[in-house]
Design an enzyme around this catalytic site. Sequence first.
Site, mmCIF file in Angstrom:
data_model
loop_
_atom_site.group_PDB
_atom_site.id
_atom_site.type_symbol
_atom_site.label_atom_id
_atom_site.label_comp_id
_atom_site.label_asym_id
_atom_site.label_seq_id
_atom_site.Cartn_x
_atom_site.Cartn_y
_atom_site.Cartn_z
ATOM 1 N N ALA A 127 0.812 -1.222 0.000
ATOM 2 C CA ALA A 127 0.000 0.000 0.000
ATOM 3 C C ALA A 127 0.842 1.266 0.000
ATOM 4 C CB ALA A 127 -0.924 0.003 1.221
ATOM 5 N N ASP A 176 12.351 5.274 4.857
ATOM 6 C CA ASP A 176 11.328 4.460 5.514
ATOM 7 C C ASP A 176 11.788 3.974 6.878
ATOM 8 O OD1 ASP A 176 9.929 4.882 3.206
ATOM 9 O OD2 ASP A 176 10.238 2.873 2.396
ATOM 10 N N TYR A 228 10.629 1.416 -10.232
ATOM 11 C CA TYR A 228 11.408 2.074 -9.178
ATOM 12 C C TYR A 228 12.883 2.065 -9.547
ATOM 13 C CZ TYR A 228 12.752 3.449 -4.429
ATOM 14 O OH TYR A 228 13.261 4.114 -3.339
#
Length: 386
Positions: A127, A176, A228
């Site tokens: 997600a 992250d 990516y």
Amino acid sequence: MTDIRDDVADAFFAFTGREPDGIWSAPGRVNLIGEHTDYNEGFVFPFAIDRRTVIALGVRDDRKLRIASAFSEELAEHDLDDLAPDALSGWSAYPLGVAWALGEFGADLAAVPGVDIFIESDVPVGAGLSSSAAIESAVAVALNDVWQLGLDLETLAKVGQKAENDAVGAPTGIMDQSASLLGQTDSGVFLDCRSLDAEVIRLGFAEAGLAIVVIDTHVEHEHASGGYRERRASCEKGARELGVGSLRELDEDDLPRAQQTLDDETFRRVRHIVTENQRVLDTVRTLREAGPRAIGDLLDASHRSMRDDFEISVPELDLAVEVAQSNGAVGARMTGGGFGGSAIALVPLESVSLLQVAIDGAFAEHAFTAPTTFVVRPSIGAQRDR
């Protein structure tokens, strides 16, 4: 959180026949602004969310690492002496990669015991909320504790990034893991990805009567493959052809020269990074000077840049953003690596229910998979819970 911690403790007992030595957790994250800037040594501004990965861990009397989870039937088992990035695969490469990477940052893996780990999570997978970093960070703080390594949170962020880069094979930056480890309640983590200096900045959403709504499109993405990696290569190409070590060294005054030097696609990739870095700085400044209701235009501009210049959005994300903007959102943008995942909207509290209904209706009208829409709150980073 209490329920999931109890569930993990019970599952660990069923897995091992004994009580865990402790329970640790780490959050997923929403990136408020600053997309794909991290691996370009730029600026990012994420915050930890109240969706967490929880692990129960028990020390063994041998050298084995055994890992099970609620989301996979696979039982991963490795010997500490045989840990190597090319020996790891599947979802267990995330936790096992952390164990290996700790050795790369000074841990003497020949002197530590094996462990049993059971993992549960309510961070949605795929997600764009960094379920992977939540696993890495929870395992990192737990092993740091039980192996008595004494590593600080900033080093553990580097450990998580190395695990993801080398063991998983995803060329991600350090954003992250930093958000998951350094997050604080009602705050974002303003991170300089070149110096790795981090500053906790108060967000003040609730006080301003605002909420962050996540619209999970259920279009799954994977960082280890596809677009990516191509976007990262384009950024490296742009920096090389412009004669700089990283795109961080450029500002908006350099864009005319970049446009003359680069092919159109590479220029647009570079323009996104340069303008996104400035948007991060502007967002932090605006929050301090005018509060969260004043950052909407920056969020909107970030989405346009990701859609048009970096080309990492998808129709579902664009629709989510458009519907949010036309149903009371202060600002909205896709969040995460792109090619799927989630959009976020900064929304007045009284408009949350209206937005959820509008999103569901718009996705149904376009025959898209029904999204999941939920509110997240800026929350505490990785910690030992018990």
